[in-house]
Write an enzyme that holds these catalytic residues in place. Structure first.
Site, PDB file in Angstrom:
ATOM      1  N   LYS A   1       0.840  -1.214   0.000  1.00 43.83           N
ATOM      2  CA  LYS A   1       0.000   0.000   0.000  1.00 43.83           C
ATOM      3  C   LYS A   1       0.871   1.258   0.000  1.00 43.83           C
ATOM      4  O   LYS A   1       0.639   2.184  -0.767  1.00 43.83           O
ATOM      5  CB  LYS A   1      -0.915   0.037   1.249  1.00 43.83           C
ATOM      6  CG  LYS A   1      -1.763  -1.211   1.424  1.00 43.83           C
ATOM      7  CD  LYS A   1      -2.617  -1.138   2.668  1.00 43.83           C
ATOM      8  CE  LYS A   1      -1.862  -1.185   3.991  1.00 43.83           C
ATOM      9  NZ  LYS A   1      -1.126  -2.440   4.242  1.00 43.83           N
TER      10      LYS A   1
ATOM     11  N   ARG B   1      12.000  -5.437   4.540  1.00 43.53           N
ATOM     12  CA  ARG B   1      11.793  -3.993   4.372  1.00 43.53           C
ATOM     13  C   ARG B   1      12.804  -3.180   5.180  1.00 43.53           C
ATOM     14  O   ARG B   1      13.136  -3.520   6.314  1.00 43.53           O
ATOM     15  CB  ARG B   1      10.382  -3.619   4.824  1.00 43.53           C
ATOM     16  CG  ARG B   1      10.166  -2.105   4.853  1.00 43.53           C
ATOM     17  CD  ARG B   1       8.719  -1.716   4.977  1.00 43.53           C
ATOM     18  NE  ARG B   1       8.039  -2.382   6.052  1.00 43.53           N
ATOM     19  CZ  ARG B   1       6.715  -2.406   6.189  1.00 43.53           C
ATOM     20  NH1 ARG B   1       5.956  -1.824   5.282  1.00 43.53           N
ATOM     21  NH2 ARG B   1       6.167  -3.033   7.201  1.00 43.53           N
TER      22      ARG B   1
ATOM     23  N   ARG C   1      11.779  -1.231  10.843  1.00 45.80           N
ATOM     24  CA  ARG C   1      10.722  -0.814  11.760  1.00 45.80           C
ATOM     25  C   ARG C   1      10.673  -1.744  12.960  1.00 45.80           C
ATOM     26  O   ARG C   1      10.852  -2.943  12.827  1.00 45.80           O
ATOM     27  CB  ARG C   1       9.369  -0.843  11.035  1.00 45.80           C
ATOM     28  CG  ARG C   1       8.939   0.494  10.520  1.00 45.80           C
ATOM     29  CD  ARG C   1       7.776   0.446   9.583  1.00 45.80           C
ATOM     30  NE  ARG C   1       6.620  -0.288  10.071  1.00 45.80           N
ATOM     31  CZ  ARG C   1       5.483  -0.410   9.405  1.00 45.80           C
ATOM     32  NH1 ARG C   1       5.352   0.177   8.218  1.00 45.80           N
ATOM     33  NH2 ARG C   1       4.473  -1.095   9.891  1.00 45.80           N
TER      34      ARG C   1
ATOM     35  N   ARG D   1       0.067  -8.759  13.702  1.00 42.78           N
ATOM     36  CA  ARG D   1      -0.519  -7.762  12.793  1.00 42.78           C
ATOM     37  C   ARG D   1      -1.421  -8.428  11.763  1.00 42.78           C
ATOM     38  O   ARG D   1      -2.487  -7.916  11.425  1.00 42.78           O
ATOM     39  CB  ARG D   1       0.596  -6.977  12.088  1.00 42.78           C
ATOM     40  CG  ARG D   1       1.178  -5.889  12.971  1.00 42.78           C
ATOM     41  CD  ARG D   1       2.540  -5.429  12.495  1.00 42.78           C
ATOM     42  NE  ARG D   1       2.566  -4.852  11.179  1.00 42.78           N
ATOM     43  CZ  ARG D   1       3.679  -4.686  10.457  1.00 42.78           C
ATOM     44  NH1 ARG D   1       4.855  -5.074  10.942  1.00 42.78           N
ATOM     45  NH2 ARG D   1       3.625  -4.158   9.272  1.00 42.78           N
TER      46      ARG D   1
ATOM     47  N   ARG E   1      -9.404   1.022   9.381  1.00 44.96           N
ATOM     48  CA  ARG E   1      -9.006  -0.367   9.613  1.00 44.96           C
ATOM     49  C   ARG E   1     -10.036  -1.135  10.419  1.00 44.96           C
ATOM     50  O   ARG E   1      -9.831  -2.304  10.733  1.00 44.96           O
ATOM     51  CB  ARG E   1      -7.707  -0.403  10.400  1.00 44.96           C
ATOM     52  CG  ARG E   1      -6.524  -0.505   9.493  1.00 44.96           C
ATOM     53  CD  ARG E   1      -5.297  -0.651  10.342  1.00 44.96           C
ATOM     54  NE  ARG E   1      -4.248   0.046   9.693  1.00 44.96           N
ATOM     55  CZ  ARG E   1      -3.098  -0.492   9.342  1.00 44.96           C
ATOM     56  NH1 ARG E   1      -2.818  -1.716   9.641  1.00 44.96           N
ATOM     57  NH2 ARG E   1      -2.208   0.212   8.723  1.00 44.96           N
TER      58      ARG E   1
HETATM   59  P1  AP5 Z   1       4.954  -1.521   1.754  1.00 44.54           P
HETATM   60  O1  AP5 Z   1       4.545  -0.704   0.558  1.00 44.54           O
HETATM   61  O2  AP5 Z   1       5.716  -0.858   2.835  1.00 44.54           O
HETATM   62  O3  AP5 Z   1       3.688  -2.326   2.343  1.00 44.54           O
HETATM   63  P2  AP5 Z   1       2.431  -1.826   3.157  1.00 44.54           P
HETATM   64  O4  AP5 Z   1       1.223  -2.485   2.593  1.00 44.54           O
HETATM   65  O5  AP5 Z   1       2.403  -0.323   3.220  1.00 44.54           O
HETATM   66  O6  AP5 Z   1       2.767  -2.501   4.544  1.00 44.54           O
HETATM   67  P3  AP5 Z   1       2.813  -2.020   6.064  1.00 44.54           P
HETATM   68  O7  AP5 Z   1       3.535  -3.098   6.803  1.00 44.54           O
HETATM   69  O8  AP5 Z   1       3.362  -0.619   6.184  1.00 44.54           O
HETATM   70  O9  AP5 Z   1       1.328  -2.015   6.432  1.00 44.54           O
HETATM   71  P4  AP5 Z   1       0.765  -2.126   7.818  1.00 44.54           P
HETATM   72  O10 AP5 Z   1      -0.649  -1.952   7.447  1.00 44.54           O
HETATM   73  O11 AP5 Z   1       1.070  -3.302   8.624  1.00 44.54           O
HETATM   74  O12 AP5 Z   1       1.537  -0.991   8.654  1.00 44.54           O
HETATM   75  P5  AP5 Z   1       1.162   0.496   9.035  1.00 44.54           P
HETATM   76  O13 AP5 Z   1       2.395   1.282   9.045  1.00 44.54           O
HETATM   77  O14 AP5 Z   1       0.009   0.990   8.252  1.00 44.54           O
HETATM   78  O15 AP5 Z   1       5.778  -2.771   1.181  1.00 44.54           O
HETATM   79  C1  AP5 Z   1       6.359  -3.719   2.051  1.00 44.54           C
HETATM   80  C2  AP5 Z   1       7.752  -4.132   1.515  1.00 44.54           C
HETATM   81  O16 AP5 Z   1       7.591  -4.820   0.281  1.00 44.54           O
HETATM   82  C3  AP5 Z   1       8.674  -2.943   1.220  1.00 44.54           C
HETATM   83  O17 AP5 Z   1       9.970  -3.299   1.556  1.00 44.54           O
HETATM   84  C4  AP5 Z   1       8.548  -2.734  -0.314  1.00 44.54           C
HETATM   85  O18 AP5 Z   1       9.730  -2.207  -0.866  1.00 44.54           O
HETATM   86  C5  AP5 Z   1       8.263  -4.150  -0.785  1.00 44.54           C
HETATM   87  N1  AP5 Z   1       7.332  -4.199  -1.911  1.00 44.54           N
HETATM   88  C6  AP5 Z   1       6.225  -3.449  -2.095  1.00 44.54           C
HETATM   89  N2  AP5 Z   1       5.569  -3.799  -3.229  1.00 44.54           N
HETATM   90  C7  AP5 Z   1       6.286  -4.832  -3.768  1.00 44.54           C
HETATM   91  C8  AP5 Z   1       6.122  -5.640  -4.945  1.00 44.54           C
HETATM   92  N3  AP5 Z   1       5.087  -5.462  -5.776  1.00 44.54           N
HETATM   93  N4  AP5 Z   1       7.024  -6.607  -5.184  1.00 44.54           N
HETATM   94  C9  AP5 Z   1       8.077  -6.804  -4.327  1.00 44.54           C
HETATM   95  N5  AP5 Z   1       8.303  -6.074  -3.195  1.00 44.54           N
HETATM   96  C10 AP5 Z   1       7.414  -5.087  -2.922  1.00 44.54           C
HETATM   97  O19 AP5 Z   1       0.615   0.287  10.552  1.00 44.54           O
HETATM   98  C11 AP5 Z   1       1.494  -0.018  11.605  1.00 44.54           C
HETATM   99  C12 AP5 Z   1       0.756  -0.058  12.921  1.00 44.54           C
HETATM  100  O20 AP5 Z   1       0.157   1.225  13.195  1.00 44.54           O
HETATM  101  C13 AP5 Z   1      -0.416  -1.047  13.004  1.00 44.54           C
HETATM  102  O21 AP5 Z   1       0.015  -2.345  13.319  1.00 44.54           O
HETATM  103  C14 AP5 Z   1      -1.251  -0.414  14.141  1.00 44.54           C
HETATM  104  O22 AP5 Z   1      -0.670  -0.679  15.404  1.00 44.54           O
HETATM  105  C15 AP5 Z   1      -1.100   1.066  13.861  1.00 44.54           C
HETATM  106  N6  AP5 Z   1      -2.160   1.581  12.972  1.00 44.54           N
HETATM  107  C16 AP5 Z   1      -2.007   2.009  11.695  1.00 44.54           C
HETATM  108  N7  AP5 Z   1      -3.184   2.407  11.195  1.00 44.54           N
HETATM  109  C17 AP5 Z   1      -4.102   2.231  12.174  1.00 44.54           C
HETATM  110  C18 AP5 Z   1      -5.514   2.451  12.254  1.00 44.54           C
HETATM  111  N8  AP5 Z   1      -6.214   2.927  11.212  1.00 44.54           N
HETATM  112  N9  AP5 Z   1      -6.139   2.129  13.389  1.00 44.54           N
HETATM  113  C19 AP5 Z   1      -5.468   1.663  14.465  1.00 44.54           C
HETATM  114  N10 AP5 Z   1      -4.146   1.423  14.454  1.00 44.54           N
HETATM  115  C20 AP5 Z   1      -3.464   1.705  13.309  1.00 44.54           C
END
Ligand code: AP5
Length: 216
Positions: free
Chosen positions: A13, A128, A161, A172, A89
């Protein structure tokens, strides 16, 4: 244009959101980055947020919703629209967003769902690396920086991270299936949901994303 990106942790994403921002100039609101910034500030909210993130649990609905609603009031979100990555979410968050948008007489245009098998998501998260200064995202094998461990954009060091470790990743994923997947039906009913297979190269996914968004 107003867009939501859905998908499991590691679905890509953030990677696609960044490319959409570069192409369209739309404001991209990454909930995880907003929360990590709060943690870095180490104030009262940051300390509370950190306790949830490090365990792979969701931060309480009321807190994340108020952070997003405040951010949505800024001018950049009103000019060209916005893209939300990581919000909503939970069903509660989705309902709050609907209310907020109804109050402003605006509507969502698209909800994109990046579909990926768990084992691929896990390997992406494990590899990552993030720039400690500008949050640019890399992957050790799939998307490495030109110079090992150094950000291409600003030259700062890369780091992992705190929640990108195997134990927290399984938590997660479990949280995602329990709390976030009900949103697929929620947006399907609103006829907004579009599935995009995400186990493909970044640029191919991006081309399909632009097509779905109607961006040339
Ligand atoms: P990346 O693009 O970073 O993936 P992502 O989908 O953004 O993954 P996240 O792990 O950031 O999502 P998440 O939802 O767990 O974490 P968030 O920070 O939102 O890609 C991942 C890797 O793959 C990278 O290294 C990239 O280079 C590689 N890649 C990408 N596309 C590729 C492809 N096509 N082919 C090969 N490689 C590829 O949330 C973290 C925490 O915050 C949560 O656990 C929660 O505690 C809190 N939080 C966040 N939002 C909320 C909410 N709305 N409500 C409550 N708590 C929340």
């Amino acid at each position: 244009m107003r867009v939501i990106l859905l998908g499991a942790p590691g679905a890509g994403k953030g990677t696609q959101g960044k490319k959409i921002q570069e192409k369209t100039g739309i404001a991209v609101l990454v909930m995880g980055n907003i929360l990590r910034e709060a943690v870095r500030s180490n104030d009262k909210i940051g300390v509370e947020v950190s306790q949830y993130i490090t365990k792979g649990e969701l931060v309480p609905d009321q807190l994340v919703t108020s952070l997003i609603v405040t951010r949505l009031q800024q001018k950049d979100c009103q000019d060209k629209g916005f893209l939300l990555d990581g919000f909503p979410r939970t069903s509660e968050q989705a309902k709050s967003l609907d209310k907020e948008m109804a109050a402003r007489k605006i509507k969502l245009d698209h909800v994109l769902y990046y579909v990926i098998p768990d084992e691929i998501a896990i390997s992406r998260i494990i590899g990552r690396r993030i720039c400690s200064n500008c949050d640019t995202v890399y992957h050790l094998q799939n998307n490495p920086p030109a110079k090992e461990n150094i950000c291409d954009v600003c030259g700062s060091k890369l780091s992992q991270r705190e929640d990108d470790n195997p134990e927290v990743i399984s938590k997660r994923l479990a949280t995602y299936y329990a709390k976030t997947t009900p949103l697929l039906q929620y947006y399907e009913k609103q006829k907004l949901l579009r599935q995009i297979p995400a186990n493909r190269p970044i640029d191919l996914i991006f081309q399909e994303t632009l097509k779905v968004l109607g961006v040339r």
